[in-house]
Motif scaffolding. Structure first.
Motif, PDB file in Angstrom:
ATOM      1  N   LYS A  71       0.833  -1.205   0.000  1.00  0.00           N
ATOM      2  CA  LYS A  71       0.000   0.000   0.000  1.00  0.00           C
ATOM      3  C   LYS A  71       0.873   1.262   0.000  1.00  0.00           C
ATOM      4  O   LYS A  71       2.086   1.212   0.215  1.00  0.00           O
ATOM      5  N   ASP A  72       0.199   2.429  -0.198  1.00  0.00           N
ATOM      6  CA  ASP A  72       0.904   3.718  -0.224  1.00  0.00           C
ATOM      7  C   ASP A  72       1.096   4.288   1.180  1.00  0.00           C
ATOM      8  O   ASP A  72       1.838   5.251   1.355  1.00  0.00           O
ATOM      9  N   SER A  73       0.419   3.730   2.157  1.00  0.00           N
ATOM     10  CA  SER A  73       0.515   4.245   3.528  1.00  0.00           C
ATOM     11  C   SER A  73       0.304   3.093   4.499  1.00  0.00           C
ATOM     12  O   SER A  73       0.027   1.953   4.089  1.00  0.00           O
ATOM     13  N   TYR A  74       0.427   3.399   5.785  1.00  0.00           N
ATOM     14  CA  TYR A  74       0.224   2.371   6.805  1.00  0.00           C
ATOM     15  C   TYR A  74      -0.211   3.037   8.101  1.00  0.00           C
ATOM     16  O   TYR A  74      -0.034   4.250   8.297  1.00  0.00           O
ATOM     17  N   GLU A  75      -0.787   2.241   8.973  1.00  0.00           N
ATOM     18  CA  GLU A  75      -1.205   2.719  10.287  1.00  0.00           C
ATOM     19  C   GLU A  75      -0.173   2.279  11.330  1.00  0.00           C
ATOM     20  O   GLU A  75       0.617   1.354  11.094  1.00  0.00           O
ATOM     21  N   MET A  76      -0.189   2.941  12.481  1.00  0.00           N
ATOM     22  CA  MET A  76       0.766   2.618  13.534  1.00  0.00           C
ATOM     23  C   MET A  76       0.637   1.159  13.987  1.00  0.00           C
ATOM     24  O   MET A  76       1.627   0.515  14.334  1.00  0.00           O
ATOM     25  N   GLU A  77      -0.590   0.635  13.919  1.00  0.00           N
ATOM     26  CA  GLU A  77      -0.808  -0.747  14.341  1.00  0.00           C
ATOM     27  C   GLU A  77      -0.099  -1.741  13.420  1.00  0.00           C
ATOM     28  O   GLU A  77       0.191  -2.877  13.809  1.00  0.00           O
ATOM     29  N   ASP A  78       0.181  -1.333  12.162  1.00  0.00           N
ATOM     30  CA  ASP A  78       0.834  -2.228  11.213  1.00  0.00           C
ATOM     31  C   ASP A  78       2.273  -2.542  11.600  1.00  0.00           C
ATOM     32  O   ASP A  78       2.867  -3.490  11.070  1.00  0.00           O
ATOM     33  N   GLU A  79       2.831  -1.718  12.511  1.00  0.00           N
ATOM     34  CA  GLU A  79       4.199  -1.976  12.976  1.00  0.00           C
ATOM     35  C   GLU A  79       4.268  -3.205  13.875  1.00  0.00           C
ATOM     36  O   GLU A  79       5.343  -3.746  14.128  1.00  0.00           O
TER      37      GLU A  79
END
Length: 838
Positions: free
Chosen positions: A465-473
């Motif tokens: 994806k072009d972005s991510y959320e903090m939870e994806d870490e």
């Protein structure tokens, strides 16, 4: 404030309106034209003018008393008395003006070191410029910790959180977005795509186009440009309390003396008695104290500036001297802050470089972050060139609470989410690492820590994806490797720690590093006896409150400390009546900086930290702080010299003259003569601010205890009163003018001798010599004291008579005996005080 039209514009429309692009910014010619059109990015400057300083010299209750007495004398035909009183007022005002004007010039000179800077892109180049040089249309680049210098429209970035408390009072940070609003608004809390001057970026990065500067900003309309912490210093509190006490004591005494004189002598000479009482008040009040403290503080500020220490408020110098506990981070203060990669494989190194907090556009621009700079220097030139071509799509900056940062990067046509952080944090996010593997990693980290090294772990995962959320870490990360970094101890640290012990200052290291690293550095620096002396902040928080109080006293090293825990540690120390100094630099240090008794930051600190600080260190080192502490204690010592000298001698003379006035049918000293005594003795006394100080007086922090000051003033004042009575007894049979003349000479000579006695706690001829200016002005004052009674001015204006050689010799003998007696009393007092303290 014209923000409404910008809230509904797209970023492209705003940029087009200023004929500028994010990539290039304004050209030099456009900047020059806009600066001429809009002026400096600042509110109207309120510089203190010489005229306002002069007027300030007359804003004193003592001056009002003197002017009232002069007017009263003129109305009643006492022209000479009235004019001379006004002359004395003028001379004292001139002295105060000279010292305060010099102090103001010093302050203006030092202010150049505290001008805030901001990052701007002009002509395609990123540069840091003084914030007052920002113009509408400028492209500004912000990151966490920056204070926004002008109103800006967000033109790039959607993840920045901004603290707008200064404008709205709302403590919750606001997320800023590039999206245009559907409805125009002038309300600050609704303008989510506007960055307001004076607010602070607390997380993320954002780019803004300046839409308003100076008085045209939202901040300009509320006339509150900066977030500088304003606190009343302990120095100001103690001096004001002391001054009020002395004023009350003198007024009560004078009222009693005035009433008793009226009862005994009747109301026939009430006018002379009023002027006499006012002159007595002026003679005893330490009205030179503001001049002495101002000159002493400004002189200290100038001396400190030469040692790379800049004070934002003068009274902070004295507060520096009062430091009992200094809390500091280790990086850059105790250590060199020049990290190098000690161990780590090439793969971990490359991925750590990709996750750099700053995108490196070319090989001449290096990262500011210490870890990133170490990584940058460790990779090859080819890798540096490849890094510049990589594209960062999104990132979550490092947060001390999360103890990690992450970035989504596109390199070699592949997108990868990279996470860097503490080993114990990342272990839980990598499924391939079992408990045994994590334990082995922790053991390796501990071994590195014993060597004083810091470790970061690197993990990654493929991303589409072009972005991510903090939870994806937090899920399905692939462990890449670890890097260890070493930061050597500064050469000056050992000497500075030794100096701190000599000055009675306890240095406490508060760091976010591991317990092992903190302990190893503390041991090498001399702050701890063993490498395991560090206390984890989590362990401290788990203790009951009473045990926390003991722990913060007993431990000098604290590890894995969050910003909130720094704040808590300082509060625990202050709860035990300790005067705490704190040295910080990041945005997360702001709470601790605000709560500390004296806050210090380094020159490269974040804007918000600089604004919260009292002192800015141009050189990041413990030794410059020790210089500041010495200077602060020297200021205290010299201020105390003046207070003790003027109170002891003036009170002795005050009570002697007041009491004698009850028993003779004329005034023992005329009002003009009292004022002349005050003027001639004040000349050398005021210069005590420039005196040398014994090293013994710098060893411990001290404070203004009225009880101790009055106790010494009482003992020495009694000696002074006794010798004033001796002068009266020796010359009582002379005509009034003869008594007044000889008493006048004796009063000044004994005051001048007393100054040389009280300037040292030990024997006056040992230790440091007086400053040359004190010797010169004392000799000049003594010469004038003897010469004036022989002149026509002394005869006609002050009503003196020429003393005989025998009378002068008698005065000299009595003054010499006075010096011996007062020196003996002083030595006995300080000897007993020292024995009680031990």
């Amino acid at each position: 404030m014209q923000i409404a039209k910008f809230t509904t514009q797209t970023a492209e429309q705003t940029l087009a309106g200023f004929n500028v692009t994010v990539a290039t910014g304004l050209t030099a010619d456009r900047v020059t034209a806009l600066q001429q059109q809009y002026g400096r990015n600042a509110l109207v400057d309120h510089h203190i003018t010489p005229w306002s300083i002069l007027i300030r010299q007359f804003k004193s209750s003592f001056v009002y008393l003197l002017v009232g007495a002069a007017v009263l004398a003129l109305i009643l035909g006492e022209t000479i008395d009235g004019v001379m009183v006004l002359i004395f007022v003028g001379v004292n005002a001139a002295l105060g003006f000279f010292q305060e004007y010099r102090s103001e010039k010093t302050s203006q000179l030092l202010s150049q070191y505290t001008v805030p800077h901001t990052k701007v892109r002009r002509a395609g180049t990123v540069q840091r410029i003084p914030s007052p040089q920002v113009v509408p249309g400028d492209i500004l680049l912000f990151e966490a910790g920056d204070i926004i210098p002008a109103d800006c429209r967000v033109v790039q970035g959607d993840d920045a959180m901004v603290d707008e408390t200064i404008l709205t009072g709302e403590s919750i940070p606001i997320q800023k977005t590039i999206t245009a609003l559907t409805k125009a608004t002038d309300e600050i809390y609704e303008a989510s795509n506007i960055l307001f001057a004076g607010t602070t970026v607390v997380s993320g990065e954002v780019v803004g186009a300046v839409i308003a500067t100076g008085s045209d900003t939202a901040m300009g309309e509320v006339a509150k440009l900066t977030t500088e912490t304003k606190r009343v210093s302990s120095f100001e509190v103690e001096i004001n309390h002391f001054s009020r006490f002395i004023l009350r004591l003198v007024v009560i005494t004078l009222v009693i003396i005035f009433i008793v004189n009226l009862i005994i002598k009747g109301p026939t000479d009430w006018v002379d008695l009023v002027i006499f009482a006012i002159a007595l008040a002026v003679g005893v009040i330490p009205e030179g104290l503001p001049v002495v403290t101002t000159f002493s503080l400004s002189r200290g500020a100038l001396r400190l500036s030469k040692k790379h220490v800049v004070v934002k408020r003068l009274t902070a110098i004295e507060d520096l001297g009062g430091i009992e506990v200094l809390c500091t981070d280790k990086t850059g203060t105790i250590t060199e802050n020049k990290l190098t990669v000690a161990e780590g494989d090439a793969t971990a190194l490359w991925h750590a470089a990709l996750a750099s907090l700053e995108v490196v556009k070319d090989q001449s621009e290096q990262p500011n972050n210490a870890f990133d700079l170490a990584i940058w220097k460790a990779i090859t030139p080819d890798q540096q060139a490849a890094l510049a071509k990589a594209k960062r799509l999104a990132e979550v900056p490092f947060d001390p609470e999360r103890r990690r940062n992450s970035a989504l990067v596109e390199a070699d046509n592949q997108r990868v989410l990279i996470v860097r952080g503490a080993v114990e944090i990342l272990c839980g996010f990598c499924p391939a690492l079992d408990e045994a593997a994590c334990e082995r990693m922790q053991l390796w980290v501990a071994e590195q820590g014993k060597l004083g090294r810091r470790v970061i772990a690197v993990a990654k995962k493929t991303w589409t994806k072009d972005s991510y959320e903090m939870e994806d870490e937090l899920t399905n990360l692939e462990y890449v490797g670890c890097l260890s970094f070493v930061d050597p101890i500064k050469e000056s640290t050992h000497e500075a720690v030794a100096d701190a012990k000599e000055l009675g200052v306890v240095v406490k290291m508060i760091t976010g590093d591991s317990k092992e690293v903190a302990g190893a550095v503390a041991l090498e620096a001399g702050l701890a006896a063993t490498a395991d002396a560090a206390l984890l902040a989590a362990d401290l928080e788990a203790m009951p409150h009473d045990q926390q109080l003991v722990a913060v006293r007993e431990h000098n090293v604290f590890a894995r400390v969050s910003p909130k825990q720094k704040f808590h540690i300082i509060q625990l120390l202050q709860e035990q009546k300790l005067h705490v100094g704190f040295l910080g630099e990041g945005i997360n240090d702001a709470p601790a900086l605000k709560v500390a008794n004296i806050s210090l930051v380094v020159q490269g600190a974040s804007d918000i930290a600089r604004e919260a600080a009292d002192v800015i260190l141009l050189k990041q080192s413990l030794d410059v702080i020790m210089d500041g502490i010495r200077e602060g204690r020297a200021v205290f010592a010299n201020t105390m010299k003046y207070i003790q000298a003027t109170l002891s001698s003036n009170f002795g003379n005050f009570y002697a003259v007041a009491i004698v006035s009850l028993f003779i049918d004329f005034l023992p000293m005329l009002p003009l003569q009292i004022l002349l005594v005050n003027l001639l003795s004040d000349f050398p006394m005021i210069t005590i601010a420039a005196d040398r100080v014994d090293q013994s007086e710098l060893r411990k922090p001290k404070s203004y205890h009225i009880k101790d000051i009055l106790l010494l003033a009482t003992f020495l004042g009694i000696v002074s009163t006794v010798f004033d009575f001796i002068f009266f007894a020796l010359f009582r049979n002379l005509p009034p003018s003869g008594l007044q003349t000889n008493w006048f000479i004796g009063s000044i000579i004994t005051e001048l001798l007393f100054l040389f006695s009280i300037r040292r706690h030990g024997f006056l001829i040992r230790g440091t010599r007086p400053a040359p200016i004190i010797i010169i002005l004392s000799l000049a004052a003594a010469a004038l004291t003897v010469i004036i009674p022989f002149t026509s001015l002394g005869h006609n204006i002050f009503q003196f008579t020429s003393p005989t050689l025998m009378q002068l010799a008698t005065i000299g003998i009595v003054a010499a005996i006075y010096l011996v007696v007062t020196e003996s009393v002083k030595l006995l007092y300080f000897k007993r005080q020292t024995s009680e303290a031990t």
